[in-house]
Design a protein around this motif. Structure first.
Motif, PDB file in Angstrom:
ATOM      1  N   GLU A 173      -6.507  -7.566  15.208  1.00 54.69           N
ATOM      2  CA  GLU A 173      -7.303  -8.682  15.715  1.00 54.69           C
ATOM      3  C   GLU A 173      -8.754  -8.293  15.975  1.00 54.69           C
ATOM      4  N   THR A 174      -9.088  -7.017  15.824  1.00 49.85           N
ATOM      5  CA  THR A 174     -10.457  -6.570  16.098  1.00 49.85           C
ATOM      6  C   THR A 174     -11.128  -5.948  14.880  1.00 49.85           C
ATOM      7  N   MET A 175     -10.358  -5.526  13.895  1.00 49.47           N
ATOM      8  CA  MET A 175     -10.887  -4.839  12.722  1.00 49.47           C
ATOM      9  C   MET A 175     -10.853  -5.751  11.510  1.00 49.47           C
ATOM     10  N   GLU A 176     -11.906  -5.710  10.710  1.00 52.56           N
ATOM     11  CA  GLU A 176     -11.959  -6.535   9.504  1.00 52.56           C
ATOM     12  C   GLU A 176     -10.794  -6.184   8.579  1.00 52.56           C
ATOM     13  N   TYR A 177     -10.208  -7.180   7.962  1.00 47.14           N
ATOM     14  CA  TYR A 177      -8.953  -7.031   7.223  1.00 47.14           C
ATOM     15  C   TYR A 177      -8.992  -5.914   6.182  1.00 47.14           C
ATOM     16  N   LEU A 178      -9.965  -5.943   5.278  1.00 53.15           N
ATOM     17  CA  LEU A 178      -9.996  -4.945   4.223  1.00 53.15           C
ATOM     18  C   LEU A 178     -10.315  -3.551   4.749  1.00 53.15           C
ATOM     19  N   GLU A 179     -11.095  -3.490   5.822  1.00 50.55           N
ATOM     20  CA  GLU A 179     -11.360  -2.197   6.438  1.00 50.55           C
ATOM     21  C   GLU A 179     -10.074  -1.619   7.044  1.00 50.55           C
ATOM     22  N   LEU A 180      -9.268  -2.500   7.612  1.00 51.87           N
ATOM     23  CA  LEU A 180      -7.986  -2.072   8.168  1.00 51.87           C
ATOM     24  C   LEU A 180      -7.073  -1.541   7.064  1.00 51.87           C
ATOM     25  N   VAL A 181      -7.032  -2.237   5.945  1.00 48.27           N
ATOM     26  CA  VAL A 181      -6.213  -1.788   4.815  1.00 48.27           C
ATOM     27  C   VAL A 181      -6.702  -0.441   4.304  1.00 48.27           C
ATOM     28  N   LYS A 182      -8.026  -0.271   4.226  1.00 51.70           N
ATOM     29  CA  LYS A 182      -8.582   1.013   3.781  1.00 51.70           C
ATOM     30  C   LYS A 182      -8.199   2.142   4.730  1.00 51.70           C
ATOM     31  N   ALA A 183      -8.271   1.862   6.034  1.00 56.65           N
ATOM     32  CA  ALA A 183      -7.907   2.877   7.028  1.00 56.65           C
ATOM     33  C   ALA A 183      -6.438   3.237   6.908  1.00 56.65           C
ATOM     34  N   PHE A 184      -5.603   2.232   6.699  1.00 56.61           N
ATOM     35  CA  PHE A 184      -4.172   2.495   6.548  1.00 56.61           C
ATOM     36  C   PHE A 184      -3.909   3.301   5.286  1.00 56.61           C
ATOM     37  N   ARG A 185      -4.574   2.951   4.200  1.00 56.04           N
ATOM     38  CA  ARG A 185      -4.393   3.681   2.942  1.00 56.04           C
ATOM     39  C   ARG A 185      -4.804   5.151   3.105  1.00 56.04           C
ATOM     40  N   LYS A 186      -5.898   5.374   3.812  1.00 58.90           N
ATOM     41  CA  LYS A 186      -6.360   6.746   4.051  1.00 58.90           C
ATOM     42  C   LYS A 186      -5.309   7.536   4.826  1.00 58.90           C
ATOM     43  N   TRP A 187      -4.699   6.882   5.818  1.00 57.13           N
ATOM     44  CA  TRP A 187      -3.647   7.541   6.596  1.00 57.13           C
ATOM     45  C   TRP A 187      -2.441   7.868   5.719  1.00 57.13           C
TER      46      TRP A 187
ATOM     47  N   THR B 137       0.829  -1.201   0.000  1.00 55.82           N
ATOM     48  CA  THR B 137       0.000   0.000   0.000  1.00 55.82           C
ATOM     49  C   THR B 137       0.865   1.253   0.000  1.00 55.82           C
ATOM     50  N   LEU B 138       1.914   1.248   0.817  1.00 53.21           N
ATOM     51  CA  LEU B 138       2.854   2.368   0.816  1.00 53.21           C
ATOM     52  C   LEU B 138       3.432   2.596  -0.578  1.00 53.21           C
ATOM     53  N   ALA B 139       3.854   1.516  -1.224  1.00 47.41           N
ATOM     54  CA  ALA B 139       4.447   1.626  -2.551  1.00 47.41           C
ATOM     55  C   ALA B 139       3.432   2.139  -3.575  1.00 47.41           C
ATOM     56  N   GLU B 140       2.211   1.651  -3.483  1.00 50.23           N
ATOM     57  CA  GLU B 140       1.170   2.097  -4.413  1.00 50.23           C
ATOM     58  C   GLU B 140       0.925   3.597  -4.286  1.00 50.23           C
ATOM     59  N   GLU B 141       0.736   4.057  -3.070  1.00 52.36           N
ATOM     60  CA  GLU B 141       0.384   5.461  -2.858  1.00 52.36           C
ATOM     61  C   GLU B 141       1.556   6.399  -3.111  1.00 52.36           C
ATOM     62  N   LEU B 142       2.774   5.929  -2.911  1.00 55.06           N
ATOM     63  CA  LEU B 142       3.957   6.750  -3.160  1.00 55.06           C
ATOM     64  C   LEU B 142       4.487   6.585  -4.578  1.00 55.06           C
ATOM     65  N   ASP B 143       3.831   5.715  -5.345  1.00 53.47           N
ATOM     66  CA  ASP B 143       4.231   5.435  -6.719  1.00 53.47           C
ATOM     67  C   ASP B 143       5.675   4.930  -6.779  1.00 53.47           C
ATOM     68  N   VAL B 144       5.959   3.982  -5.893  1.00 58.83           N
ATOM     69  CA  VAL B 144       7.288   3.359  -5.829  1.00 58.83           C
ATOM     70  C   VAL B 144       7.193   1.937  -6.375  1.00 58.83           C
ATOM     71  N   SER B 145       8.030   1.596  -7.315  1.00 60.73           N
ATOM     72  CA  SER B 145       8.025   0.245  -7.882  1.00 60.73           C
ATOM     73  C   SER B 145       8.686  -0.729  -6.910  1.00 60.73           C
ATOM     74  N   ILE B 146       8.052  -1.888  -6.700  1.00 60.42           N
ATOM     75  CA  ILE B 146       8.606  -2.899  -5.811  1.00 60.42           C
ATOM     76  C   ILE B 146       8.436  -4.280  -6.427  1.00 60.42           C
TER      77      ILE B 146
END
Length: 212
Positions: free
Chosen positions: A189-203, A66-75
């Motif tokens: 362990e408490t947040m649904e996986y994709l919701e967690l990824v969305k929250a991280f992406r927003k941050w 996600t970091l790489a996607e949002e920063l446009d870094v190739s990995i």
């Protein structure tokens, strides 16, 4: 040869006095089974990952992507590929990524550290305090950056002058406060996986906007 079995959550066996040939034989026999081997100068660690370990491993890998996607870094994510320095060290990271040296390995089916660079970033989940041995191995391999999460704390280790130093900034993603990732990992362990990824992406997006 001596052996010591450590307690769950991860099942770990430590062996000493193991030859490189024995390590190579075990790698071949284990194949794709979910058993991880780390070899360091005659010491062999055998680990069967726990559910908790695999949960954080997957999330950390997704966060790096996600970091790489949002920063446009190739990995190039290579997961738990086995890396070896013959007769000395061998390891299967929890997650690993080629970033700065991506062009050197892109499209290769095998990586030979005698001629190819090591991964630029390794991620390790260390629920049972096994990371010190792993850091010795990654130092032998020349991995420039290792992130270690122990279930409560994230450490960024950067290789400088042959030793790992704990740092606040990442070599791979220097523009973002990577250590703040912990507050998202704490919700794993408490947040649904994709919701967690969305929250991280927003941050991540908010951080990029603050530091264009």
């Amino acid at each position: 040869m001596t052996a010591q079995t450590l307690a769950p959550p991860e099942q770990i066996v430590q062996l000493s006095g193991i030859s490189w040939q024995t390590y190579e034989t075990l790698l071949a026999e284990i194949g794709d089974r979910q058993i991880r081997l780390t070899y360091n100068r005659g010491n062999l660690q055998i680990m069967v990952p726990s559910l908790e370990h695999e949960r954080f491993k997957t999330i950390m890998g997704r966060f790096v992507e996600t970091l790489a996607e949002e920063l446009d870094v190739s990995i190039e994510p290579l997961g738990s590929t086995t890396f070896k320095r013959p007769e000395l060290s061998g390891v299967e990271p929890d997650e690993c990524f080629y970033i700065q040296n991506l062009s050197a390995v892109k499209g290769k089916k095998r990586i030979d550290l005698n001629q190819d660079p090591p991964p630029d970033l390794v991620v390790e989940i260390d629920i049972t305090s096994r990371s010190e041995n792993s850091l010795q191995v990654y130092r032998d391999l020349g991995v420039p950056e290792v992130w270690i999460y122990n279930g409560a704390r994230l450490r960024i280790n950067r290789l400088e002058n042959g030793e790992y130093l704990e740092c606040e900034l990442s070599l791979a993603f220097p523009s973002l406060p990577i250590l703040e990732m912990v507050r998202f990992l704490e919700q794993a362990e408490t947040m649904e996986y994709l919701e967690l990824v969305k929250a991280f992406r927003k941050w991540v997006k908010s951080q990029i906007q603050q530091n264009p």
